[in-house]
Design a protein around this motif. Structure first.
Motif, PDB file in Angstrom:
ATOM      1  N   GLN A  68      40.350  51.499  35.892  1.00  8.87           N
ATOM      2  CA  GLN A  68      40.751  51.400  34.490  1.00  8.87           C
ATOM      3  C   GLN A  68      41.725  50.238  34.330  1.00  8.87           C
ATOM      4  O   GLN A  68      42.668  50.119  35.127  1.00  8.87           O
ATOM      5  N   THR A  69      41.486  49.406  33.368  1.00  9.20           N
ATOM      6  CA  THR A  69      42.429  48.330  33.068  1.00  9.20           C
ATOM      7  C   THR A  69      43.200  48.721  31.816  1.00  9.20           C
ATOM      8  O   THR A  69      42.621  48.804  30.734  1.00  9.20           O
ATOM      9  N   ILE A 117      40.218  49.654  29.415  1.00  7.70           N
ATOM     10  CA  ILE A 117      38.805  49.464  29.756  1.00  7.70           C
ATOM     11  C   ILE A 117      38.552  50.410  30.924  1.00  7.70           C
ATOM     12  O   ILE A 117      39.168  50.281  31.985  1.00  7.70           O
ATOM     13  N   SER A 118      37.676  51.381  30.709  1.00  6.89           N
ATOM     14  CA  SER A 118      37.405  52.370  31.753  1.00  6.89           C
ATOM     15  C   SER A 118      35.992  52.172  32.273  1.00  6.89           C
ATOM     16  O   SER A 118      35.060  52.005  31.477  1.00  6.89           O
ATOM     17  N   SER A 163      35.188  46.114  41.683  1.00  8.59           N
ATOM     18  CA  SER A 163      36.493  46.613  42.125  1.00  8.59           C
ATOM     19  C   SER A 163      37.466  46.902  40.985  1.00  8.59           C
ATOM     20  O   SER A 163      38.451  47.614  41.178  1.00  8.59           O
ATOM     21  N   GLY A 164      37.218  46.344  39.814  1.00  9.71           N
ATOM     22  CA  GLY A 164      38.149  46.516  38.709  1.00  9.71           C
ATOM     23  C   GLY A 164      39.353  45.602  38.813  1.00  9.71           C
ATOM     24  O   GLY A 164      40.320  45.728  38.058  1.00  9.71           O
ATOM     25  N   LYS A 165      39.301  44.674  39.725  1.00  8.08           N
ATOM     26  CA  LYS A 165      40.425  43.762  39.940  1.00  8.08           C
ATOM     27  C   LYS A 165      40.412  42.654  38.893  1.00  8.08           C
ATOM     28  O   LYS A 165      39.342  42.115  38.580  1.00  8.08           O
ATOM     29  N   MET A 166      41.571  42.342  38.379  1.00  7.00           N
ATOM     30  CA  MET A 166      41.614  41.242  37.419  1.00  7.00           C
ATOM     31  C   MET A 166      41.522  39.915  38.159  1.00  7.00           C
ATOM     32  O   MET A 166      42.278  39.684  39.103  1.00  7.00           O
ATOM     33  N   LEU A 167      40.573  39.084  37.754  1.00  8.60           N
ATOM     34  CA  LEU A 167      40.354  37.826  38.470  1.00  8.60           C
ATOM     35  C   LEU A 167      41.262  36.727  37.922  1.00  8.60           C
ATOM     36  O   LEU A 167      41.829  35.954  38.668  1.00  8.60           O
ATOM     37  N   TRP A 168      41.346  36.636  36.633  1.00 11.65           N
ATOM     38  CA  TRP A 168      42.227  35.653  36.007  1.00 11.65           C
ATOM     39  C   TRP A 168      42.485  36.077  34.568  1.00 11.65           C
ATOM     40  O   TRP A 168      41.783  36.925  34.028  1.00 11.65           O
TER      41      TRP A 168
END
Lengths: 697, 288
Positions: free
Chosen positions: A270-271, A669-670, A323-328
């Motif tokens: 989740q972001t 964002i889920s 992964s749900g990782k924020m890239l940029w």
């Protein structure tokens, strides 16, 4: 007695005073009550057409033809009213009028204009070939050489890959040039091929059926082989199959699987971008932020490959889907509320923020919240998908200087299409704003063409504190070499993707959009559903303007309105299948495509005025403030309500990827794991990725 | 008529009409003054009775609204919306929960008040969009025996079901606060309403207490005034519980007590009671 006589005398006048029903229903480009006027032909042109019709009725052919050819070339692409609500270019109108001439009129016409047409055809060579042939097709089609020119033009278009136009040329000869010397069988085969490649299935099947029992005695030579037209078409089509937009289940096992939210599923990640905005706020600041309409904004999001791209009030970020990782990200979310508190920012229509992505690039439509100019335009920014670096932006390019870009951009045919409104500067006494469509070279922002679609009769709106812009946004859709623009102010326009030529517009009935002038802020306005793009059903498009009280099924190739029906003004198109069209609005509803009866209506919390609803053959899914609703498309029954982890939001968009059901709300964002049938992956099993990753910037 | 005669007539009228205002007070309203001369002497005191009652019923108002350009569409929308709400509550399978309906309003959508004139203006829409509205009242009975937690669970469940079924919960959602603020219409009414119906026994108790209170006050006055308290000669009800008037024609006037809060509902009775007084025979003559 005298009174009775007078009454009798005036009774017919009362009858004459009634407006004729057909006049009442007629949509005219010249009607000053319509909000958008397509580029109108001059009064002289309309007079010339009237003169032509009048002299033709008197069989004064010389005078009638002279009248129609007084129309200057620069007016040929301006617009006049056609039939059935279509608004067509003068050139097309002229061709239709000439084609409709009786035989004696045709004979006179050829006597006067054959020589001119022949000269143009003889000179149609080299660089002038396309231009001359187009000129003959447009202005001299009914001359003795018009069919030859159209045939050659069809060949040229076909070679250029403009199958739609090629088919139109050959069909025009078959239907409007009955005395042609060209082989009808050959023309039919060519038309069928072009129709097939243009995706015009119904017309293709019609031609194919005609070929089955006609022209059997003809021989056609195509591709170096001679055969009967029927055989020639069979041979050429032997390896061809109708393309399908949908993905075969075998190609992607999860493509047809439902989100399957029967059991409680925790999001894999989740972001929580809203928490980043709110981090460190005092209670007073938090209250102020929550009372700001911008805190309820659902960001625009799109998926490309394994990356989710999000445009949150001009702050762009990319999230790695697995992964749900924020890239940029383009900027920090913190202090966003300070920008949002500015009165100029509070007047923003946040639904205008848009994003599209393809390959290595992301295109973002955004406005700088810091800009204190309430008339500041939205700008288009192209960024690199891998790191967010700006490649180009419209503010650096002079081509965009006069445009306020509006509406979701469309990537098709190797180009980026976007609608724009010319800006009006009242201090410079500039005229009313105009609606344009721009075709852009995606990688460098070069404008390939721009076409004017019309002039707004309603001027620039003025915004006072907190008053958001409510003017509808145009929506684009691509099909077979043409883009269709629903202006949402009464015109569905068709433009050629290659040249930008504006083929025609269909004028549907609409009310003007609600003005921004209001007595006070909370003055209630009629609810307005977000305008959707035209929906394709078979060969037709379903069109529903934002302020229109009718739903139209328009067949663009035949330029026919198949049907129309009254509908709630505050409704929008969500999706369509073989049986029904699904509508949003105060409630979700389904309309039977055959009977045009309303099948069911289901209210969901806060209605369905906006937000991206998933419409699939096995269900409808909508993210609401009370969870994700799953609706049975047959009955409208709520099959289940999946509360999820998005409660506390205002609802939002649902996006479906191969692996996830993405719920994009105004707070988070889920990513809910999506399970294909037979592949019982539970959320827990699938949570090898970091669970509920929170981003605190 | 001579001047002395006129003067005599005026005097007569003056004398005869001088006590009319006094007569008009109190007793005339009780209807007793017409038959015999009123005794306006005595003590008039206020008696207050106060008891509490626990609500036995909770009610939630829902609006079913459907509108469309075509009336047939509006009917489908309305019918579906009502059915879904009814089905949702039926699916709860709770015996004490019922859904009542109020009258159906067939109206025109889009009619709104003009902010310039604070008045209804003719609708500028060229076409009428038919709007069907009906109020549904979800009732859960027998809550008196439940504890607060139980009531909370029940109310929460009903509200959730109502909203999940697409019902519009709570009145005044369409109200424009800026328009109504000056008329004080911005009061909080709550999403649920707790009701006491059939409260005769409690009311009887409150009346008894009010009369007793009045008698106590009157006795104190009599004692201090050194007179003897006689019987009650008149009573006027000032505050009477449960007479719920209605200004709408969709529900009959009912005798009930309502509150937005889940609490013991106060049953108040206020009476104005007049007692006859007599001079005390024992103390007669001692007075200076």
């Amino acid at each position: 007695m005298r009174l009775a006589l007078v009454t009798l005398l005036f009774l017919p006048a009362l009858a004459y005073g009634q407006p004729k029903p057909e006049d009442e229903d007629k949509v005219s480009n010249d009607n000053p009550a319509r909000p958008l006027q397509m580029p109108p032909a001059s009064t002289e042109v309309k007079e010339a057409i009237d003169d032509f019709e009048r002299f033709s009725r008197r069989k004064a052919w010389e005078r009638s033809l002279k009248a129609i050819y007084t129309i200057p070339d620069d007016q040929a692409l301006r617009f006049v009213d056609g039939d059935n609500g279509f608004i067509i270019p003068v050139a097309r109108k002229r061709r239709l009028l000439l084609t409709a001439l009786p035989p004696e009129g045709q004979a006179a016409y050829r006597l006067f204009y054959d020589a001119e047409a022949r000269k143009l055809l003889d000179e149609a060579d080299g660089p002038a070939e396309l231009k001359n042939l187009e000129r003959i097709y447009s202005a001299y089609f009914t001359t003795a050489v018009g069919d030859n020119a159209a045939d050659r033009l069809g060949d040229l278009y076909y070679e250029l890959g403009r199958f739609d136009r090629a088919a139109d040329c050959w069909l025009a000869i078959l239907r409007e040039h009955p005395d042609t010397d060209l082989s009808a069988g050959s023309l039919s085969v060519k038309a069928a091929l072009a129709l097939f490649r243009a995706g015009r299935r119904a017309e293709f099947e019609q031609i194919k059926a005609e070929l089955a029992d006609r022209y059997n005695d003809e021989k056609v030579t195509l591709g170096g082989q001679t055969a009967s037209p029927k055989e020639a078409l069979s041979r050429l089509m032997s390896d061809e199959k109708w393309g399908t937009d949908s993905v075969e289940p075998s190609a992607s096992p999860s493509a047809f699987a439902s989100p399957r939210l029967a059991e409680t599923v925790d999001p894999a990640w989740q972001t929580r971008f809203a928490e980043s905005v709110e981090a460190g706020m005092t209670p007073v600041e938090l209250t102020q932020w929550e009372s700001n309409a911008l805190s309820a904004v659902v960001p625009a999001a799109t998926v490309e490959g394994k990356t989710l791209f999000v445009n949150y009030l001009g702050h762009v970020f990319a999230v790695d889907l697995p992964s749900g990782k924020m890239l940029w990200r383009s900027a920090s979310f913190h202090n966003l509320e300070l920008l949002a508190q500015q009165n100029m920012a509070r007047g923003l229509d946040a639904t205008r923020f848009a994003i599209v992505a393809a390959g290595e690039h992301v295109w973002v439509l955004a406005r700088d919240l810091k800009d204190q100019n309430m008339f500041a335009s939205f700008q288009l920014i192209c960024r690199r998908a891998d790191n967010g670096e700006i490649v180009w932006k419209s503010t650096d390019l002079t081509d965009y200087a006069t445009f306020d870009l509006v509406g979701l951009p469309l990537l098709a045919d190797g180009k980026l299409f976007i609608a724009g409104k010319s800006q009006m500067n009242p201090q410079q006494q500039q005229g009313l704003p105009r609606q344009f469509v721009l075709a852009i070279q995606p990688h460098d922002g070069k404008v390939l063409w721009k076409t004017e679609v019309g002039t707004f009769r309603q001027g620039q709106q003025y915004y006072y504190y907190y008053m958001p812009d409510t003017s509808p946004q145009p929506r684009l859709v691509y099909r077979a070499g043409a883009i269709y623009l629903d202006t949402h102010v009464g015109v569905l326009a068709r433009l050629d993707t290659e040249s930008g030529q504006f083929d025609w517009g269909y004028g549907y009935k609409t009310a003007p959009f609600q003005t921004g002038y209001r007595f006070y802020y909370y003055m209630p306005q009629e609810p307005q559903a977000v305008g959707g793009p035209p929906l394709q059903t078979g060969e037709a498009f379903l069109v529903k303007g934002t302020q229109s009280e009718r739903l139209y099924a328009v067949e663009p190739n035949k330029m026919k309105v198949l049907w129309d029906r009254p509908i709630t003004k505050a409704s929008r198109l969500l999706g369509v299948d073989d049986n029904a069209v699904y509508l949003g609005g105060d409630e979700l509803s389904a309309l039977d495509l055959k009977t045009r009866k309303l099948l069911w209506a289901t209210r969901v919390p806060n209605g369905s005025m906006d937000g991206r609803v998933l419409v699939r053959p096995d269900g409808l899914w909508q993210l609401t403030s009370r969870g994700i609703y799953e609706i049975d498309p047959k009955s409208g029954d709520v099959r289940r309500i999946f509360r999820g982890k998005d409660l506390g939001s205002v609802g939002g968009d649902l996006l479906l990827t191969d692996g996830w059901l993405l719920a994009v709300s105004n707070r988070t964002i889920s990513a809910y794991p999506r399970r294909a049938p037979g592949n019982a992956v539970t959320a827990r099993d699938d949570s090898r990725f970091t669970k509920e990753q929170t981003r605190h910037e | 008529m001579s001047k002395p005669a006129i003067a005599a007539l005026c005097l007569l009228l003056l004398i005869g009409g001088a006590d009319r205002p006094a007569r008009a007070q109190f007793f005339d309203q009780m209807g007793g003054a017409a038959s015999h001369p009123s005794n306006i002497e005595g003590f008039t005191v206020a008696g207050k009775g106060f008891v509490t009652a626990k609500p036995d019923l909770v009610e939630i108002d829902l609006d079913v609204i459907a509108s469309s350009e075509l009336t047939a569409d509006a009917i489908v929308k309305y019918r579906d919306a009502k059915r879904r709400i009814r089905d949702a509550f039926a699916a709860l399978k709770l015996g004490n929960v019922t859904v009542d309906e109020r009258g159906l309003l067939v109206d025109q959508k889009g009619q709104m008040q003009s902010p310039y004139f604070f008045d209804y203006q003719p609708n500028s829409r060229t076409k009428t969009e038919v709007q069907l509205t009906r109020k549904l009242i979800v009732k859960a009975a027998d809550i008196r025996k439940m504890d607060e937690e139980g009531v909370l669970q029940l109310v929460g469940r009903l509200l959730d079901v109502a909203q999940d079924a697409g019902g519009k919960v709570g009145a005044g959602n369409n109200m424009n606060p800026y328009y109504y603020y000056r008329w004080g219409g911005n009061t909080t009414t709550g999403l649920a309403r707790f009701v006491v119906e059939d409260f005769d026994k409690v009311q009887e108790e409150a009346y008894e207490k009010a009369i007793a209170d009045a008698r106590a006050r009157a006795e104190r006055l009599a004692r201090l005034s050194k007179v003897e308290l006689g019987p009650i000669v008149a009573v006027r009800e000032l505050v009477v519980p449960g007479d719920k008037g209605t200004n709408t024609d969709d529900e009959p006037a009912r005798k009930r007590l309502e509150t937005a809060k889940f609490q013991e509902i106060p049953v108040r009775v206020e009476l104005l009671v007049r007692f006859e007084v007599h001079p005390r025979s024992a103390v007669k003559g001692r007075n200076p």
